[in-house]
Write a protein that holds these residues in place. Structure first.
Motif, PDB file in Angstrom:
ATOM      1  N   THR A 109       0.845  -1.210   0.000  1.00 58.88           N
ATOM      2  CA  THR A 109       0.000   0.000   0.000  1.00 58.88           C
ATOM      3  C   THR A 109       0.879   1.258   0.000  1.00 58.88           C
ATOM      4  O   THR A 109       0.565   2.244  -0.657  1.00 58.88           O
ATOM      5  N   ASP A 110       1.996   1.204   0.726  1.00 54.75           N
ATOM      6  CA  ASP A 110       2.897   2.362   0.751  1.00 54.75           C
ATOM      7  C   ASP A 110       3.559   2.584  -0.615  1.00 54.75           C
ATOM      8  O   ASP A 110       3.807   3.717  -1.019  1.00 54.75           O
ATOM      9  N   LEU A 111       3.854   1.480  -1.302  1.00 47.92           N
ATOM     10  CA  LEU A 111       4.436   1.617  -2.655  1.00 47.92           C
ATOM     11  C   LEU A 111       3.387   2.212  -3.605  1.00 47.92           C
ATOM     12  O   LEU A 111       3.701   3.051  -4.451  1.00 47.92           O
ATOM     13  N   TRP A 112       2.131   1.787  -3.436  1.00 48.54           N
ATOM     14  CA  TRP A 112       1.028   2.334  -4.237  1.00 48.54           C
ATOM     15  C   TRP A 112       0.904   3.841  -3.996  1.00 48.54           C
ATOM     16  O   TRP A 112       0.783   4.640  -4.929  1.00 48.54           O
ATOM     17  N   LYS A 113       0.995   4.240  -2.706  1.00 52.97           N
ATOM     18  CA  LYS A 113       0.891   5.668  -2.385  1.00 52.97           C
ATOM     19  C   LYS A 113       2.059   6.439  -3.005  1.00 52.97           C
ATOM     20  O   LYS A 113       1.877   7.540  -3.514  1.00 52.97           O
ATOM     21  N   HIS A 114       3.246   5.852  -2.945  1.00 57.28           N
ATOM     22  CA  HIS A 114       4.414   6.505  -3.563  1.00 57.28           C
ATOM     23  C   HIS A 114       4.157   6.684  -5.068  1.00 57.28           C
ATOM     24  O   HIS A 114       4.445   7.742  -5.639  1.00 57.28           O
ATOM     25  N   SER A 115       3.584   5.656  -5.689  1.00 55.59           N
ATOM     26  CA  SER A 115       3.335   5.706  -7.132  1.00 55.59           C
ATOM     27  C   SER A 115       2.326   6.797  -7.491  1.00 55.59           C
ATOM     28  O   SER A 115       2.492   7.508  -8.482  1.00 55.59           O
ATOM     29  N   ILE A 116       1.280   6.913  -6.651  1.00 53.57           N
ATOM     30  CA  ILE A 116       0.285   7.976  -6.885  1.00 53.57           C
ATOM     31  C   ILE A 116       0.970   9.346  -6.756  1.00 53.57           C
ATOM     32  O   ILE A 116       0.757  10.243  -7.572  1.00 53.57           O
ATOM     33  N   ALA A 117       1.822   9.476  -5.719  1.00 58.17           N
ATOM     34  CA  ALA A 117       2.516  10.754  -5.510  1.00 58.17           C
ATOM     35  C   ALA A 117       3.363  11.100  -6.734  1.00 58.17           C
ATOM     36  O   ALA A 117       3.347  12.246  -7.204  1.00 58.17           O
ATOM     37  N   VAL A 118       4.080  10.123  -7.261  1.00 62.03           N
ATOM     38  CA  VAL A 118       4.925  10.394  -8.432  1.00 62.03           C
ATOM     39  C   VAL A 118       4.039  10.831  -9.614  1.00 62.03           C
ATOM     40  O   VAL A 118       4.374  11.780 -10.331  1.00 62.03           O
TER      41      VAL A 118
END
Lengths: 283, 106
Positions: A107-116
């Motif tokens: 989920t944290d990687l998903w959030k990072h991806s959305i941020a990018v």
């Protein structure tokens, strides 16, 4: 221990994109398709319809009237952008199928991806990139190679992440030391397998590259800088802590006016939190 | 002082600091124009990504105390293992500091 060849061979076993994306591509490629035909394909999945409308009405696009129907959304955003949102939602389904490991949460990687994605889109607008459409989705997909490692080499990936944090190196470098290949290249191969457009494949392949001499270098520059900013602002977690130095070429390619990065802070956070809520993996 | 603002963030009442031109160099709106909702809609239709607006904001970093700035700088330096080479990289570092200070409600 998995080696380079084992990993490359495993790419074919990685999940394919959901049928809605492929059906949409077929419809878009047919010159006789109307907006209603496109709407019909999307309407087969009501969750996708709901999410498209939420994304369209979010601050990411900033329309000043409410968009209630999928045909209006297609009309206002254009076919390519709708295709990209469906792609982002399709990719999301794959994210939710992969399990976390103790030191790296999906989920944290998903959030990072959305941020990018969000930051890349803003950088594209600030730098006067006329075509910012693919930036959001490129951001969402750029770290897909990490999901691949999480799926096919879980135990080893745990060590690789610990190694990156302990030795203050990037995850990409730690992967390269261990597997002989990194998530950038794996992600590019996955994107190729899914037959994504070339400029998206390049953005994934070269998102950590120090040299920028490609045809769509503006898009790659936006993704690279967005990746660094998302990590610096702790929006999600890319799996390592150090903040990379941007490649020197980025600044001349993007030509950002002095002070513009500092002024982005509030709008980045607003768009990020809104997008994370809309594209939450738990729903 | 002027500030470059994304089209999604401009609001009625903001004043243009530079004229807006299309791809052919034709002026769509001249400087000193006070933007209305109608203008913003037209700019979006024309696919204008960002505009320069008048801003009274100075660098936002001056609103913090010296000791808090030092704390933020020290924290950030633990993750930055390089030195800024130009104005843009200084800005990037400043963005990190502002984020730290705001998130820790300093």
């Amino acid at each position: 221990m998995k080696d380079y060849t084992d990993l490359i061979n495993s790419i074919n076993d990685f999940p394919t994109l959901p049928t809605i994306y492929n059906s949409l591509l077929v419809t878009l490629q047919n010159p006789r398709s109307t907006i209603q035909d496109i709407a019909n394909v999307i309407s087969n999945d009501q969750v996708v319809v709901l999410k498209i409308l939420k994304v369209t009405n979010s601050s990411l696009y900033g329309f000043n009237k409410k968009i209630d129907t999928i045909t209006d959304a297609i009309f206002l955003l254009g076919q390519n952008e709708i295709k990209n949102i469906v792609l982002a939602l399709s990719v999301m389904k794959i994210f939710s199928q992969i399990k976390s490991i103790s030191n790296f949460n999906v989920t944290d990687l998903w959030k990072h991806s959305i941020a990018v994605g969000v930051i890349a889109k803003s950088l594209g607008e600030l730098s006067g990139t006329m075509n910012t459409e693919n930036l959001f989705v490129s951001g969402i997909i750029h770290d897909f190679g990490k999901l691949f490692f999480l799926k096919v080499a879980r135990e080893e990936y745990l060590e690789i992440i610990n190694n990156a944090i302990e030795n203050k190196i990037s995850l990409s470098s730690s992967e390269k030391l261990h597997f002989g290949i990194n998530h950038d290249i794996i992600g590019g191969l996955l994107a190729k397998k899914w037959q994504l457009p070339n400029n998206i494949i390049e953005s994934i392949n070269f998102h950590n590259s120090k040299k920028l001499s490609f045809t769509n270098n503006k898009q790659i520059a936006c993704i690279q800088l967005a990746n660094i900013i998302a990590n610096m602002l702790n929006l999600g977690n890319p799996g390592y802590e150090i903040i990379d130095q941007p490649s020197f070429d980025i600044w001349s390619i993007l030509n950002l006016p002095p002070g513009s990065l500092v002024n982005m802070h509030s709008s980045i956070l607003e768009q990020y939190y809104q997008s994370v809520q809309i594209l939450s993996l738990s729903k | 002082m002027s500030r470059l603002v994304s089209i999604n963030e401009i609001e009625p009442g903001m004043v243009l600091k530079k004229p807006i031109k299309n791809n052919f160099g034709q002026v769509l709106l001249s400087e000193e124009v006070c933007l209305t909702a109608q203008h913003i809609l037209i700019l979006k239709t024309w696919n204008i990504p960002s505009v320069f607006i008048e801003s009274e904001e100075n660098e936002q970093i001056v609103e913090f105390l010296e000791e808090d700035l030092i704390l933020a700088k020290t924290k950030l330096k633990e993750r930055f293992i390089w030195e800024p080479r130009n104005e843009n990289e200084n800005d990037l570092f400043k963005l990190g500091m502002i984020d730290y200070l705001r998130k820790h409600k300093i």
